[in-house]
Write a protein that holds these residues in place. Structure first.
Motif, PDB file in Angstrom:
ATOM      1  N   LYS A 176       0.631  -1.163   0.187  1.00  0.00           N
ATOM      2  CA  LYS A 176       0.131  -0.014   0.036  1.00  0.00           C
ATOM      3  C   LYS A 176       0.847   1.400  -0.003  1.00  0.00           C
ATOM      4  CE  LYS A 176      -2.122   1.384   3.764  1.00  0.00           C
ATOM      5  NZ  LYS A 176      -2.998   1.317   5.049  1.00  0.00           N
ATOM      6  N   TYR A 177       2.173   1.025   0.330  1.00  0.00           N
ATOM      7  CA  TYR A 177       2.864   2.278   0.469  1.00  0.00           C
ATOM      8  C   TYR A 177       3.745   2.687  -0.679  1.00  0.00           C
ATOM      9  CZ  TYR A 177       2.437   1.528   5.201  1.00  0.00           C
ATOM     10  OH  TYR A 177       1.728   1.549   6.601  1.00  0.00           O
ATOM     11  N   LEU A 178       3.185   2.019  -1.871  1.00  0.00           N
ATOM     12  CA  LEU A 178       4.309   2.243  -3.157  1.00  0.00           C
ATOM     13  C   LEU A 178       3.542   3.690  -3.566  1.00  0.00           C
ATOM     14  CD1 LEU A 178       2.384   1.925  -6.216  1.00  0.00           C
ATOM     15  CD2 LEU A 178       2.330  -0.283  -5.529  1.00  0.00           C
ATOM     16  N   THR A 179       4.581   4.335  -4.301  1.00  0.00           N
ATOM     17  CA  THR A 179       4.611   5.776  -4.597  1.00  0.00           C
ATOM     18  C   THR A 179       4.361   5.882  -6.222  1.00  0.00           C
ATOM     19  OG1 THR A 179       6.776   6.219  -4.439  1.00  0.00           O
ATOM     20  CG2 THR A 179       5.569   6.580  -2.526  1.00  0.00           C
ATOM     21  N   GLU A 180       4.884   5.054  -6.791  1.00  0.00           N
ATOM     22  CA  GLU A 180       5.184   5.205  -8.156  1.00  0.00           C
ATOM     23  C   GLU A 180       5.310   3.722  -9.000  1.00  0.00           C
ATOM     24  OE1 GLU A 180       7.828   7.516 -11.754  1.00  0.00           O
ATOM     25  OE2 GLU A 180       7.956   7.868  -9.557  1.00  0.00           O
ATOM     26  N   SER A 181       4.958   3.475 -10.096  1.00  0.00           N
ATOM     27  CA  SER A 181       5.091   2.352 -10.947  1.00  0.00           C
ATOM     28  C   SER A 181       5.534   3.011 -12.308  1.00  0.00           C
ATOM     29  CB  SER A 181       3.774   1.431 -11.068  1.00  0.00           C
ATOM     30  OG  SER A 181       4.230   0.248 -11.941  1.00  0.00           O
ATOM     31  N   THR A 182       6.697   2.349 -12.586  1.00  0.00           N
ATOM     32  CA  THR A 182       7.108   2.718 -14.065  1.00  0.00           C
ATOM     33  C   THR A 182       6.762   1.653 -15.070  1.00  0.00           C
ATOM     34  OG1 THR A 182       9.371   1.942 -13.504  1.00  0.00           O
ATOM     35  CG2 THR A 182       9.125   4.205 -12.849  1.00  0.00           C
ATOM     36  N   ASP A 183       6.130   0.959 -14.739  1.00  0.00           N
ATOM     37  CA  ASP A 183       5.413   0.071 -15.882  1.00  0.00           C
ATOM     38  C   ASP A 183       4.157  -0.616 -15.368  1.00  0.00           C
ATOM     39  OD1 ASP A 183       5.152  -1.296 -18.083  1.00  0.00           O
ATOM     40  OD2 ASP A 183       7.072  -2.324 -18.099  1.00  0.00           O
ATOM     41  N   GLN A 184       3.741  -1.865 -15.405  1.00  0.00           N
ATOM     42  CA  GLN A 184       2.794  -2.498 -15.103  1.00  0.00           C
ATOM     43  C   GLN A 184       2.185  -2.229 -13.637  1.00  0.00           C
ATOM     44  OE1 GLN A 184       2.749  -6.399 -16.467  1.00  0.00           O
ATOM     45  NE2 GLN A 184       0.190  -6.949 -16.277  1.00  0.00           N
ATOM     46  N   LEU A 185       1.122  -2.027 -13.418  1.00  0.00           N
ATOM     47  CA  LEU A 185       0.623  -2.074 -12.066  1.00  0.00           C
ATOM     48  C   LEU A 185      -0.748  -2.913 -12.135  1.00  0.00           C
ATOM     49  CD1 LEU A 185       0.495  -1.635  -8.902  1.00  0.00           C
ATOM     50  CD2 LEU A 185      -0.456   0.771  -9.476  1.00  0.00           C
ATOM     51  N   THR A 186      -0.733  -3.997 -11.879  1.00  0.00           N
ATOM     52  CA  THR A 186      -1.797  -5.106 -11.945  1.00  0.00           C
ATOM     53  C   THR A 186      -2.350  -5.643 -10.386  1.00  0.00           C
ATOM     54  OG1 THR A 186      -1.150  -5.461 -14.194  1.00  0.00           O
ATOM     55  CG2 THR A 186      -2.655  -7.145 -13.079  1.00  0.00           C
TER      56      THR A 186
END
Length: 259
Positions: A176-186
């Motif tokens: 839940k703490y992710l701030t950014e995905s530089t590709d797929q977020l699934t």
């Protein structure tokens, strides 16, 4: 091979003191000895001092418990893996023998029958990609924590996240703490996952899509998401609320369907 050079070159050896007992094939210090009940469960060392953390630069695949008996010698203390940790197959029954692993570049947990990610440390930071896929019994992604790496990285360092086809998964834990995905977020095909909260997510960029499909969620929270390539929120029959969606830039498409 991805590199976390700026951070990891500062990490040095480990010193152990006090009693010595064997836990999962590794020795433990007074900070991490077998529980008094005789169960043999490992107690975590205090790894808050980064100077005690030893770095291993390699990719590591675990596809049976026996693979855990031949870990790098650095795994006898607080350690970090500058590489991919891939855990696969239903022959892996526990992760305790990984010892005091505190962070990893990338992690892949695929087709296991693990019910829990029983790492010794209460929190294992992941700087790069996370793939958790096809785990029939796994209920939670704790203690994994998505962490933003601020040092110098190579061009092939591409944090992405795929959480797919986990029949018993109920919570995403520290993801839940992710701030950014530089590709797929699934997040897909997790029927018992009832809520996805990503309050600190600001961007989903690159060629990937922010995809939330086939889950049991009633609520999706993305209150900080501003920039995204594409959005696909579909086939979530219990979904009643998408909270805080205030995207200001979409460079691709957007789909809400069959929720």
């Amino acid at each position: 091979m991805k590199s976390l050079t700026t951070l990891l070159l500062a990490l040095t050896g480990v010193t152990t003191i006090g009693c010595v007992a064997t836990v999962g094939g590794n020795e433990c210090s007074s900070e991490r000895c077998a529980d008094d009940d005789g169960s043999g469960s490992a107690t975590a060392r205090d790894c808050s001092d980064e100077s005690k953390v030893k770095t291993v630069k390699k990719n590591l695949t675990i596809d049976s418990d026996s693979d855990l008996d031949s870990l790098p010698t650095e795994a006898n203390g607080c350690w970090a893996l500058d590489g991919i940790l891939r855990i696969e197959s239903d022959k892996v029954t526990s992760l305790e023998k990984l010892g005091d692993l505190v962070n990893v570049n990338d992690i892949e947990i695929v087709d296991t029958k693990l019910a829990a990610l029983d790492f010794v440390q209460e929190q294992v930071e992941v700087f790069g990609h996370v793939r958790v896929q096809g785990n029939a019994k796994l209920t939670s992604l704790s203690p994994l924590r998505a962490s933003r790496y601020t040092g110098t990285v190579s061009e092939d360092f591409v944090p992405f996240y795929v959480i797919d086809n986990n029949a018993e998964l109920t919570t995403i834990g520290g993801l839940k703490y992710l701030t950014e995905s530089t590709d797929q977020l699934t997040f897909s095909n997790n029927p018992k996952l009832t809520s996805i909260e990503l309050p600190e997510l600001t961007k989903v960029t690159g060629t990937g899509t922010f995809q939330v499909t086939g889950n049991g969620i009633t609520t999706l929270t993305v209150s900080s998401l501003a920039t995204v390539t594409s959005i696909d929120i579909s086939q979530n029959p219990q979904l009643t609320n998408v909270s805080g969606l205030r995207v200001t830039l979409i460079t691709g498409g957007i789909q809400f369907k069959n929720n």
